[in-house]
Write a protein that holds these residues in place. Structure first.
Motif, PDB file in Angstrom:
ATOM      1  N   GLU A 203     -21.509  54.817  92.509  1.00 39.32           N
ATOM      2  CA  GLU A 203     -22.147  56.048  92.034  1.00 39.32           C
ATOM      3  C   GLU A 203     -21.231  56.670  90.990  1.00 39.32           C
ATOM      4  OE1 GLU A 203     -23.048  58.735  95.231  1.00 39.32           O
ATOM      5  OE2 GLU A 203     -23.485  57.074  96.596  1.00 39.32           O
ATOM      6  N   PRO A 204     -21.738  56.993  89.804  1.00 41.05           N
ATOM      7  CA  PRO A 204     -20.886  57.585  88.760  1.00 41.05           C
ATOM      8  C   PRO A 204     -20.199  58.859  89.250  1.00 41.05           C
ATOM      9  CG  PRO A 204     -23.048  57.010  87.896  1.00 41.05           C
ATOM     10  CD  PRO A 204     -23.145  56.864  89.383  1.00 41.05           C
ATOM     11  N   LYS A 205     -18.929  58.976  88.915  1.00 40.54           N
ATOM     12  CA  LYS A 205     -18.142  60.177  89.185  1.00 40.54           C
ATOM     13  C   LYS A 205     -18.013  60.506  90.671  1.00 40.54           C
ATOM     14  CE  LYS A 205     -19.185  62.216  84.676  1.00 40.54           C
ATOM     15  NZ  LYS A 205     -19.713  63.375  83.928  1.00 40.54           N
ATOM     16  N   LYS A 206     -18.199  59.514  91.515  1.00 38.17           N
ATOM     17  CA  LYS A 206     -17.996  59.722  92.950  1.00 38.17           C
ATOM     18  C   LYS A 206     -16.502  59.773  93.241  1.00 38.17           C
ATOM     19  CE  LYS A 206     -18.611  56.221  95.626  1.00 38.17           C
ATOM     20  NZ  LYS A 206     -19.265  55.123  96.365  1.00 38.17           N
ATOM     21  N   ALA A 207     -16.085  60.694  94.087  1.00 32.13           N
ATOM     22  CA  ALA A 207     -14.660  60.824  94.411  1.00 32.13           C
ATOM     23  C   ALA A 207     -14.145  59.567  95.099  1.00 32.13           C
ATOM     24  CB  ALA A 207     -14.438  62.042  95.292  1.00 32.13           C
ATOM     25  N   GLN A 208     -12.970  59.088  94.660  1.00 32.01           N
ATOM     26  CA  GLN A 208     -12.358  57.892  95.232  1.00 32.01           C
ATOM     27  C   GLN A 208     -10.993  58.182  95.864  1.00 32.01           C
ATOM     28  OE1 GLN A 208     -13.308  54.446  95.606  1.00 32.01           O
ATOM     29  NE2 GLN A 208     -11.487  54.753  96.888  1.00 32.01           N
ATOM     30  N   ALA A 209     -10.235  59.064  95.236  1.00 33.90           N
ATOM     31  CA  ALA A 209      -8.888  59.345  95.750  1.00 33.90           C
ATOM     32  C   ALA A 209      -8.455  60.738  95.330  1.00 33.90           C
ATOM     33  CB  ALA A 209      -7.893  58.310  95.236  1.00 33.90           C
ATOM     34  N   MET A 210      -7.553  61.303  96.116  1.00 34.05           N
ATOM     35  CA  MET A 210      -6.935  62.573  95.748  1.00 34.05           C
ATOM     36  C   MET A 210      -5.422  62.414  95.821  1.00 34.05           C
ATOM     37  SD  MET A 210      -7.741  66.502  96.837  1.00 34.05           S
ATOM     38  CE  MET A 210      -7.546  66.371  98.612  1.00 34.05           C
ATOM     39  N   VAL A 211      -4.772  62.703  94.702  1.00 34.93           N
ATOM     40  CA  VAL A 211      -3.318  62.759  94.643  1.00 34.93           C
ATOM     41  C   VAL A 211      -2.947  64.197  94.301  1.00 34.93           C
ATOM     42  CG1 VAL A 211      -3.025  60.331  94.034  1.00 34.93           C
ATOM     43  CG2 VAL A 211      -3.371  62.013  92.221  1.00 34.93           C
ATOM     44  N   VAL A 224      -8.552  65.318  92.167  1.00 34.58           N
ATOM     45  CA  VAL A 224      -9.598  64.429  92.649  1.00 34.58           C
ATOM     46  C   VAL A 224      -9.989  63.454  91.546  1.00 34.58           C
ATOM     47  CG1 VAL A 224     -11.886  64.252  93.686  1.00 34.58           C
ATOM     48  CG2 VAL A 224     -10.451  66.255  94.167  1.00 34.58           C
ATOM     49  N   LEU A 225      -9.793  62.166  91.811  1.00 35.36           N
ATOM     50  CA  LEU A 225     -10.102  61.108  90.858  1.00 35.36           C
ATOM     51  C   LEU A 225     -11.343  60.355  91.312  1.00 35.36           C
ATOM     52  CD1 LEU A 225      -6.475  59.741  90.365  1.00 35.36           C
ATOM     53  CD2 LEU A 225      -7.725  61.267  88.830  1.00 35.36           C
ATOM     54  N   SER A 226     -12.161  59.950  90.357  1.00 29.91           N
ATOM     55  CA  SER A 226     -13.425  59.287  90.663  1.00 29.91           C
ATOM     56  C   SER A 226     -13.269  57.769  90.679  1.00 29.91           C
ATOM     57  CB  SER A 226     -14.483  59.676  89.625  1.00 29.91           C
ATOM     58  OG  SER A 226     -14.173  59.066  88.375  1.00 29.91           O
ATOM     59  N   VAL A 227     -14.319  57.065  91.093  1.00 34.52           N
ATOM     60  CA  VAL A 227     -14.315  55.605  91.003  1.00 34.52           C
ATOM     61  C   VAL A 227     -14.132  55.173  89.554  1.00 34.52           C
ATOM     62  CG1 VAL A 227     -15.681  55.182  93.074  1.00 34.52           C
ATOM     63  CG2 VAL A 227     -16.857  55.595  90.902  1.00 34.52           C
ATOM     64  N   ASP A 228     -14.672  55.956  88.613  1.00 36.53           N
ATOM     65  CA  ASP A 228     -14.531  55.621  87.194  1.00 36.53           C
ATOM     66  C   ASP A 228     -13.092  55.779  86.720  1.00 36.53           C
ATOM     67  OD1 ASP A 228     -17.366  55.132  86.683  1.00 36.53           O
ATOM     68  OD2 ASP A 228     -17.616  57.278  86.996  1.00 36.53           O
ATOM     69  N   SER A 229     -12.353  56.708  87.335  1.00 37.42           N
ATOM     70  CA  SER A 229     -10.939  56.868  86.987  1.00 37.42           C
ATOM     71  C   SER A 229     -10.183  55.566  87.216  1.00 37.42           C
ATOM     72  CB  SER A 229     -10.301  57.983  87.829  1.00 37.42           C
ATOM     73  OG  SER A 229     -10.930  59.221  87.611  1.00 37.42           O
ATOM     74  N   PHE A 230     -10.599  54.825  88.217  1.00 34.38           N
ATOM     75  CA  PHE A 230      -9.948  53.555  88.537  1.00 34.38           C
ATOM     76  C   PHE A 230     -10.558  52.388  87.764  1.00 34.38           C
ATOM     77  CE2 PHE A 230      -8.835  56.282  92.014  1.00 34.38           C
ATOM     78  CZ  PHE A 230      -7.539  55.904  92.334  1.00 34.38           C
ATOM     79  N   GLN A 231     -11.883  52.294  87.770  1.00 33.27           N
ATOM     80  CA  GLN A 231     -12.518  51.091  87.245  1.00 33.27           C
ATOM     81  C   GLN A 231     -12.638  51.080  85.730  1.00 33.27           C
ATOM     82  OE1 GLN A 231     -11.705  49.921  90.117  1.00 33.27           O
ATOM     83  NE2 GLN A 231     -13.407  48.478  90.048  1.00 33.27           N
ATOM     84  N   LYS A 232     -12.918  52.203  85.112  1.00 37.91           N
ATOM     85  CA  LYS A 232     -12.947  52.243  83.647  1.00 37.91           C
ATOM     86  C   LYS A 232     -11.542  52.058  83.075  1.00 37.91           C
ATOM     87  CE  LYS A 232     -17.160  54.853  82.649  1.00 37.91           C
ATOM     88  NZ  LYS A 232     -17.733  56.022  81.938  1.00 37.91           N
TER      89      LYS A 232
END
Length: 580
Positions: A203-211, A224-232
């Protein structure tokens, strides 16, 4: 790009795009979660080594199998999509399983540094209503009392050496069965017999991790970083010219509570099928020994670790050894001077490697990476590479948010598709961090000062907050440091104010190896060298307030738990202060 067509404004010209022309564009990780990306690119290679950790070698097949078991265990303990699962540990294989298991479930990894106080740790756990905490045994004693107060939480105790044969000789933490503590072994056993977990969809911009932010400008904030923060991010790196072919190795020791550790240290290499060699210790000697042991094509670590290559002790370790295997030594976290880079690369060359030190720039709020050095072009040694392809734009603005032209120093702002979603439950801080331009575009205010070169490369000078006020005049400490490092006698330098007198500059310096040798024979020459430094600073800076009159000489600079220089310790440690 034809320079005649350039406007002079980086955000319009985007000159960095020229360097990515001709590179095949791949989209393998777009519209995937980290778990989906891991499976997609590695399921067909179960026998290849994925992880090496204190002698243990773990295949991709084992990585995927263990990840699936951990996902089942988490579900058995009540974790569901959208929940925050807390991880308080250095990087271990189990932490990697947990990260991908959280992704599989559709939960969010709440990754917390162990260097908080118990009160700070509990506040971060409670804020996101996290009910499952995975904590490495070495860190538990500090937090044990606080964690055991809430019986609604489950505290999974992870032995640091669980994946290695050292688990048989390492003292074991004794689980208190009358509390909410659960042994990792029990946690896994309770999940192994459960039904498999259906992988959550993208899902676009879904939360994946918090540092968490460093807290240098106030209380630390959840990022709060999204799945896109990691995969893009990893997809962009795959399109930037790096060799991401399988069976290579990366040695990395950046902890998972930094977004760089999660994104580039774990998810990037593993997703592409590159073996990750892990040692969480930040020690210059151990670092050099591990490079020689693992023989990695890639190294990912903080700047200060690379400076360790030039220390006398390290040079003795390297004597007669080859670094020919080294292709991509990547660093970040602190700016390097041209002299730093030249010294480090000279060590590489002397030992058989033509690798260039690849200098990147980023921060957690911007998804770990803003700019990256590339292998196809040599930018200036002062630059930190160019913006990532397709997803990032960098520009320099003055304090009134007017964009500046090439070569003009100002505030570094970033427009990126991999930036944070928000500061968790903190809309005021979130709104303050972002600048919305006249076109409605969202820019991240990094808090750093720098400028752009005409080739699109970024020069980061330092933090906007890194200044001293001497005799009423504001002076950037990083400018003084660069002036001092123009001397061929100084290896490292840190400018801070005196801990008891904010109107007094102290220059903390490390001499070059040959200078140390000379001073052992002629110690009286040290004062002469200090005077040379003062004259150089006066000439370069142009005003007397910038000239330090106090010096602390060190053998090296200590590293903090993050791997960066321990500035707090350096500033407070003025034993042997020399005043002129």
């Amino acid at each position: 790009m034809d320079k005649k067509q350039m406007t002079g404004y980086p955000s319009i010209d985007k000159p960095w795009e020229y360097f990515y022309e001709g590179i095949e564009k791949r989209s393998i990780f777009l519209n995937t979660t980290p778990y989906q990306g891991l499976i997609k690119n590695n399921a067909d290679y179960p026998s290849e080594i994925a992880l090496e950790y204190f002698g243990a070698k773990i295949t991709f097949g084992e990585l995927i199998k263990n990840t699936d078991i951990v996902a089942k265990s988490m579900v058995a303990y009540g974790v569901k999509k959208g929940d925050y699962v807390t991880i308080c540990s250095t990087t271990t294989p189990e932490v990697i399983y947990a990260f991908y298991a959280i992704s599989k479930i559709g939960a969010v990894a709440n990754v917390i540094s162990p260097f908080y106080t118990p009160e700070e740790l509990m506040a971060r756990i409670d804020e996101c209503k996290s009910k499952l905490i995975i904590i490495v045994d070495k860190f538990l004693p500090k937090f044990k009392e606080s964690l055991n107060k809430d019986t609604d939480k489950k505290v999974v105790v992870l032995p640091m050496m669980n994946s290695t044969v050292l688990r048989f000789v390492t003292p074991k933490y004794k689980i208190n069965n009358s509390t909410n503590e659960v042994a990792w072994k029990t946690f896994i056993k309770n999940g192994a017999c459960q039904n498999d977990v259906t992988a959550d969809s993208y899902e676009p911009k879904k939360a994946q991790a918090m540092v968490y932010s460093s807290g240098t400008t106030g209380a630390s904030k959840g990022i709060v970083l999204s799945v896109d923060s990691f995969q893009k991010l990893i997809n962009a790196y795959g399109n930037s010219g790096f060799d991401t072919s399988r069976k290579q190795k990366v040695y990395q020791n950046i902890p998972p509570w930094h977004s760089t550790g999660l994104s580039l240290g774990i998810n990037f290499p593993l997703s592409f099928g590159v073996q990750v060699c892990i040692d969480p210790r930040f020690d210059h000697t151990i670092f050099v020994k591990n490079v020689l042991k693992f023989k990695p094509e890639y190294i990912l670590t903080n700047t200060s670790m690379y400076q360790g290559f030039t220390f006398e002790k390290s040079l003795k370790l390297l004597k007669g050894k080859s670094l020919a295997f080294l292709k991509y030594p990547v660093e970040g976290g602190e700016p390097l001077t041209e002299k730093d880079i030249a010294n480090i690369e000279n060590v590489f060359k002397t030992h058989g490697s033509n690798a260039r030190l690849l200098n990147g720039y980023g921060e957690c709020e911007c998804g770990a990476t803003v700019t990256t050095d590339i292998t196809s072009h040599k930018f200036s040694n002062t630059a930190s590479g160019i913006p990532l392809p397709d997803i990032t734009t960098v520009a320099i603005f003055n304090d009134n948010f007017k964009e500046l032209k090439y070569g003009e120093r100002g505030n570094i702002l970033v427009k990126t598709e991999i930036g944070m979603i928000e500061y968790f439950n903190n809309p005021d801080a979130t709104n303050e961090f972002f600048y919305i331009d006249e076109n409605g575009e969202r820019w991240s205010k990094t808090g750093d000062i720098g400028y752009m070169n005409e080739d699109g490369s970024l020069v980061v000078l330092g933090r906007k907050s890194d200044f001293s006020v001497i005799e009423g005049k504001q002076i950037y400490n990083f400018d003084i440091e660069r002036a001092i490092l123009s001397s061929d006698k100084v290896k490292l330098c840190e400018i801070q104010t005196h801990p008891e007198n904010s109107n007094q500059l102290v220059a903390h310096i490390v001499w070059e190896n040959e200078v140390n040798t000379l001073l052992k024979q002629q110690p009286e020459k040290q004062k002469e060298f200090f005077v040379e430094i003062q004259k150089a600073v006066a000439k370069i800076m142009g005003h007397p307030e910038a000239v330090p009159h106090s010096f602390c000489v060190r053998d090296s600079f200590p590293s903090a738990h993050s791997g960066k220089r321990d500035i707090k310790f350096i500033k407070g440690d003025i034993d042997g202060l020399i005043e002129l």
